[in-house]
Motif scaffolding. Structure first.
Motif, PDB file in Angstrom:
ATOM      1  N   ILE A 119      13.051  -3.366   8.070  1.00 54.64           N
ATOM      2  CA  ILE A 119      12.332  -2.141   7.654  1.00 54.64           C
ATOM      3  C   ILE A 119      12.947  -1.614   6.355  1.00 54.64           C
ATOM      4  N   GLN A 120      12.129  -1.593   5.312  1.00 57.24           N
ATOM      5  CA  GLN A 120      12.619  -1.170   4.003  1.00 57.24           C
ATOM      6  C   GLN A 120      12.373   0.323   3.783  1.00 57.24           C
ATOM      7  N   LEU A 121      13.429   1.037   3.360  1.00 54.12           N
ATOM      8  CA  LEU A 121      13.273   2.446   2.963  1.00 54.12           C
ATOM      9  C   LEU A 121      13.267   2.474   1.441  1.00 54.12           C
ATOM     10  N   ASP A 124      14.163   4.445  -3.720  1.00 49.18           N
ATOM     11  CA  ASP A 124      14.045   4.262  -5.179  1.00 49.18           C
ATOM     12  C   ASP A 124      12.595   4.487  -5.639  1.00 49.18           C
ATOM     13  N   GLU A 125      11.627   3.935  -4.871  1.00 51.08           N
ATOM     14  CA  GLU A 125      10.205   4.086  -5.232  1.00 51.08           C
ATOM     15  C   GLU A 125       9.818   5.563  -5.346  1.00 51.08           C
ATOM     16  N   LYS A 126      10.230   6.347  -4.343  1.00 53.42           N
ATOM     17  CA  LYS A 126       9.815   7.754  -4.343  1.00 53.42           C
ATOM     18  C   LYS A 126      10.492   8.520  -5.483  1.00 53.42           C
ATOM     19  N   PHE A 127      11.725   8.089  -5.832  1.00 53.40           N
ATOM     20  CA  PHE A 127      12.401   8.677  -6.991  1.00 53.40           C
ATOM     21  C   PHE A 127      11.636   8.349  -8.285  1.00 53.40           C
ATOM     22  N   LEU A 230       5.649 -11.906   8.434  1.00 56.18           N
ATOM     23  CA  LEU A 230       4.366 -11.234   8.655  1.00 56.18           C
ATOM     24  C   LEU A 230       4.558  -9.744   8.372  1.00 56.18           C
ATOM     25  N   ILE A 231       3.682  -9.185   7.547  1.00 57.48           N
ATOM     26  CA  ILE A 231       3.834  -7.793   7.112  1.00 57.48           C
ATOM     27  C   ILE A 231       2.710  -6.923   7.678  1.00 57.48           C
ATOM     28  N   PRO A 232       2.999  -6.054   8.653  1.00 55.65           N
ATOM     29  CA  PRO A 232       1.988  -5.075   9.071  1.00 55.65           C
ATOM     30  C   PRO A 232       2.050  -3.838   8.159  1.00 55.65           C
ATOM     31  N   TYR A 240       0.755  -4.888  -3.521  1.00 58.08           N
ATOM     32  CA  TYR A 240       2.130  -5.406  -3.629  1.00 58.08           C
ATOM     33  C   TYR A 240       2.215  -6.846  -3.127  1.00 58.08           C
ATOM     34  N   PHE A 241       1.526  -7.079  -2.010  1.00 64.97           N
ATOM     35  CA  PHE A 241       1.728  -8.382  -1.366  1.00 64.97           C
ATOM     36  C   PHE A 241       0.817  -9.458  -1.941  1.00 64.97           C
ATOM     37  N   ARG A 242      -0.251  -9.036  -2.635  1.00 66.39           N
ATOM     38  CA  ARG A 242      -1.047 -10.017  -3.400  1.00 66.39           C
ATOM     39  C   ARG A 242      -0.162 -10.622  -4.481  1.00 66.39           C
ATOM     40  N   PHE A 263      -7.020   3.400   7.783  1.00 59.97           N
ATOM     41  CA  PHE A 263      -6.218   4.620   7.679  1.00 59.97           C
ATOM     42  C   PHE A 263      -6.497   5.561   8.835  1.00 59.97           C
ATOM     43  N   PHE A 264      -5.434   6.161   9.342  1.00 62.24           N
ATOM     44  CA  PHE A 264      -5.583   7.283  10.265  1.00 62.24           C
ATOM     45  C   PHE A 264      -6.107   8.419   9.391  1.00 62.24           C
ATOM     46  N   PRO A 265      -7.314   8.920   9.665  1.00 65.17           N
ATOM     47  CA  PRO A 265      -7.943   9.815   8.684  1.00 65.17           C
ATOM     48  C   PRO A 265      -7.335  11.215   8.630  1.00 65.17           C
TER      49      PRO A 265
HETATM   50  P1  TYM Z   1       4.400   5.028   2.935  1.00 62.55           P
HETATM   51  O1  TYM Z   1       5.647   5.739   3.211  1.00 62.55           O
HETATM   52  O2  TYM Z   1       3.384   5.649   2.043  1.00 62.55           O
HETATM   53  O3  TYM Z   1       3.689   4.681   4.284  1.00 62.55           O
HETATM   54  C1  TYM Z   1       4.396   4.005   5.323  1.00 62.55           C
HETATM   55  C2  TYM Z   1       3.428   3.079   6.051  1.00 62.55           C
HETATM   56  O4  TYM Z   1       2.378   3.850   6.617  1.00 62.55           O
HETATM   57  C3  TYM Z   1       1.123   3.398   6.142  1.00 62.55           C
HETATM   58  N1  TYM Z   1       0.287   4.603   6.049  1.00 62.55           N
HETATM   59  C4  TYM Z   1      -0.753   4.825   6.858  1.00 62.55           C
HETATM   60  N2  TYM Z   1      -1.288   4.062   7.823  1.00 62.55           N
HETATM   61  C5  TYM Z   1      -2.377   4.546   8.461  1.00 62.55           C
HETATM   62  N3  TYM Z   1      -2.920   5.751   8.179  1.00 62.55           N
HETATM   63  C6  TYM Z   1      -2.412   6.560   7.219  1.00 62.55           C
HETATM   64  N4  TYM Z   1      -2.944   7.763   6.990  1.00 62.55           N
HETATM   65  C7  TYM Z   1      -1.267   6.098   6.510  1.00 62.55           C
HETATM   66  N5  TYM Z   1      -0.506   6.614   5.503  1.00 62.55           N
HETATM   67  C8  TYM Z   1       0.437   5.682   5.249  1.00 62.55           C
HETATM   68  C9  TYM Z   1       1.404   2.703   4.834  1.00 62.55           C
HETATM   69  O5  TYM Z   1       0.434   1.721   4.509  1.00 62.55           O
HETATM   70  C10 TYM Z   1       2.747   2.063   5.128  1.00 62.55           C
HETATM   71  O6  TYM Z   1       2.564   0.846   5.837  1.00 62.55           O
HETATM   72  N6  TYM Z   1       5.712   1.533  -0.491  1.00 62.55           N
HETATM   73  C11 TYM Z   1       5.617   1.832   0.924  1.00 62.55           C
HETATM   74  C12 TYM Z   1       6.882   1.511   1.707  1.00 62.55           C
HETATM   75  C13 TYM Z   1       7.068   0.042   1.986  1.00 62.55           C
HETATM   76  C14 TYM Z   1       6.260  -0.764   2.818  1.00 62.55           C
HETATM   77  C15 TYM Z   1       6.840  -2.073   2.771  1.00 62.55           C
HETATM   78  C16 TYM Z   1       5.129  -0.503   3.602  1.00 62.55           C
HETATM   79  C17 TYM Z   1       8.059  -0.748   1.479  1.00 62.55           C
HETATM   80  N7  TYM Z   1       7.930  -2.022   1.952  1.00 62.55           N
HETATM   81  C18 TYM Z   1       6.281  -3.106   3.515  1.00 62.55           C
HETATM   82  C19 TYM Z   1       4.579  -1.538   4.339  1.00 62.55           C
HETATM   83  C20 TYM Z   1       5.156  -2.850   4.276  1.00 62.55           C
HETATM   84  C21 TYM Z   1       5.249   3.300   1.130  1.00 62.55           C
HETATM   85  O7  TYM Z   1       5.460   4.120   0.293  1.00 62.55           O
HETATM   86  O8  TYM Z   1       4.723   3.561   2.386  1.00 62.55           O
END
Ligand code: TYM
Length: 393
Positions: A119-121, A124-127, A230-232, A240-242, A263-265
């Motif tokens: 699980i990646q945090l 840096d991206e958010k900064f 596998l990336i959910p 990113y993954f393309r 998306f969860f709306p």
């Molecule tokens: P972040 O923090 O925006 O979102 C975290 C994960 O939640 C998903 N997500 C949602 N899924 C359903 N309904 C929503 N309303 C909703 N909002 C967000 C996002 O798709 C994500 O899977 N850059 C990424 C962090 C990251 C990442 C990854 C995510 C780094 N490596 C690998 C997925 C796989 C980010 O800012 O996610």
């Protein structure tokens, strides 16, 4: 007024046609992104391979799209290993219900397939992308990790890492290898960057790509390079993954497979996602019973009719009703969900009554979640962040 739909890692907005907001068109996204739909045959194959009913997110088409999921399944059927990779961009102290979707699903996959999860945090991206200090993003990441672990991950099979705190030589070496194969113009066109954007933004894709390759984690996979990933994630992360998949073979790595959710709306309707940047769109992991009730009653878009008489006569529309949509994500019983749907369509169930059921289901989920979270400490997070060898075989 007309506007095209936008779905990327920063913006999720349905089209506007003649001034009317449209729901996100997931069929169109499959075509636009060139991904595969998850068909019933594939679900049957997963059930056969695991001897278990698939998760409600799969049964209900919430995880609706993939890239090379079959390859992972074939490996599993042959007894070959794979691992899961997902992440969080820590931009707020607590996560909202939308963020839980990929984590809940990933936990189910871990439990079902007995595989490691990384699980990646992306502090840096958010900064780079928000007006936040780096220290603040790191702190949010550690705090969000409590939410993530409360989803029930197996600590023995889970590695959480912060880009700022956990960078090591294997991780950085893969970032370098990836970066050499992504041109500035590819990064700009894939993510819509302008010349005025920082070089950090253009380079960040390499950092999110690197965990897709098992050689980034020698403490888990040793010197192996042949373990598939596998990336959910929700479909917003697909760009990113393309790019990652385009680079993989060039650097002698396996292309990662991806499984995408809808998306969860937002509470306000299906034309956008629940988002941390719009407070009133979201239910947070820290919300109380009273806050959940107030938000759903006040903001949840209703598919009911304007008057009681009309509703009884014509019935409601569950396809646009946010309370019903939330039940699709969080009510476990397929039979109960179908009964509610039928009663709403027939006009027997009123909008207020549907909201009441939704409040009850979401509150139960949250109370259970909050209880689990209260038992998790910073020490548990730090344990999952340590690079001690993992017993996964
Ligand atoms: P972040 O923090 O925006 O979102 C975290 C994960 O939640 C998903 N997500 C949602 N899924 C359903 N309904 C929503 N309303 C909703 N909002 C967000 C996002 O798709 C994500 O899977 N850059 C990424 C962090 C990251 C990442 C990854 C995510 C780094 N490596 C690998 C997925 C796989 C980010 O800012 O996610």
């Amino acid at each position: 007024m007309n506007k095209e739909e936008v779905v990327d890692p920063w913006t999720v907005e349905g089209a506007v046609v003649d001034g009317q907001n449209q729901a996100i068109d997931y069929q169109r996204l499959l075509d636009k992104f060139g991904t595969q739909p998850i068909k019933q045959e594939l679900l049957d194959r997963i059930e056969k391979a695991t001897n278990k009913k698939v998760h409600r997110f799969l049964r209900r088409g919430i995880f609706f799209s993939h890239r090379d999921l079959e390859l992972i399944l074939t490996k599993y059927e042959k007894g070959e290993p794979f691992y899961l990779y997902t992440g969080r961009g820590p931009s707020s102290k607590s996560m909202h219900m939308g963020h839980f979707v990929p984590f809940i699903f990933c936990q189910w996959m871990q439990e079902t397939f007995k595989v490691p999860v990384v699980i990646q945090l992306t502090d840096d991206e958010k900064f780079f992308f928000k007006s936040l200090e780096l220290e603040q993003c790191i702190e949010y990441g550690l705090e969000n990790s409590l939410d993530i672990l409360a989803c029930g991950f197996d600590p023995k099979l889970t590695y959480i890492f912060s880009n700022s705190l956990s960078m090591n030589s294997a991780f950085y070496s893969n970032i370098c290898r990836i970066g050499k194969h992504i041109t500035l113009s590819t990064s700009k066109s894939s993510f819509g960057f302008q010349d005025s954007d920082s070089v950090s933004k253009a380079h960040f894709v390499c950092v999110q790509a690197a965990p897709s390759f098992c050689s980034t984690f020698p403490h888990i996979f040793g010197s192996r390079k042949d373990i598939s990933c596998l990336i959910p994630c929700a479909i917003d992360q697909d760009p990113y993954f393309r790019l990652t998949r385009d680079v993989a073979l060039k650097i002698g790595c396996i292309k990662p497979s991806v499984i995408h959710s809808q998306f969860f709306p937002a509470l306000q309707g299906l034309n956008t996602k629940m988002s941390a940047s719009i407070q009133t769109s979201a239910i947070y992991s820290t919300d109380t019973k009273a806050q959940i009730k107030q938000k759903i009653n006040k903001y949840a878009f209703s598919g009911g009719k304007d008057t009681l008489e009309e509703h009884r006569l014509k019935g409601g529309n569950p396809d646009i009703d946010i309370s019903f949509q939330y039940l699709c994500f969080f009510l476990e019983s397929d039979e109960e969900l179908e009964k509610i749907r039928q009663e709403y369509i027939s006009g027997k169930l009123l909008s207020g009554e549907l909201k009441k059921i939704c409040i009850q289901v979401i509150t139960e989920f949250m109370q259970d979640f909050q209880e689990k979270r209260s038992k998790i400490s910073r020490k548990d997070v730090l344990e999952c962040m340590s690079t001690k060898p993992m017993e996964w075989k």
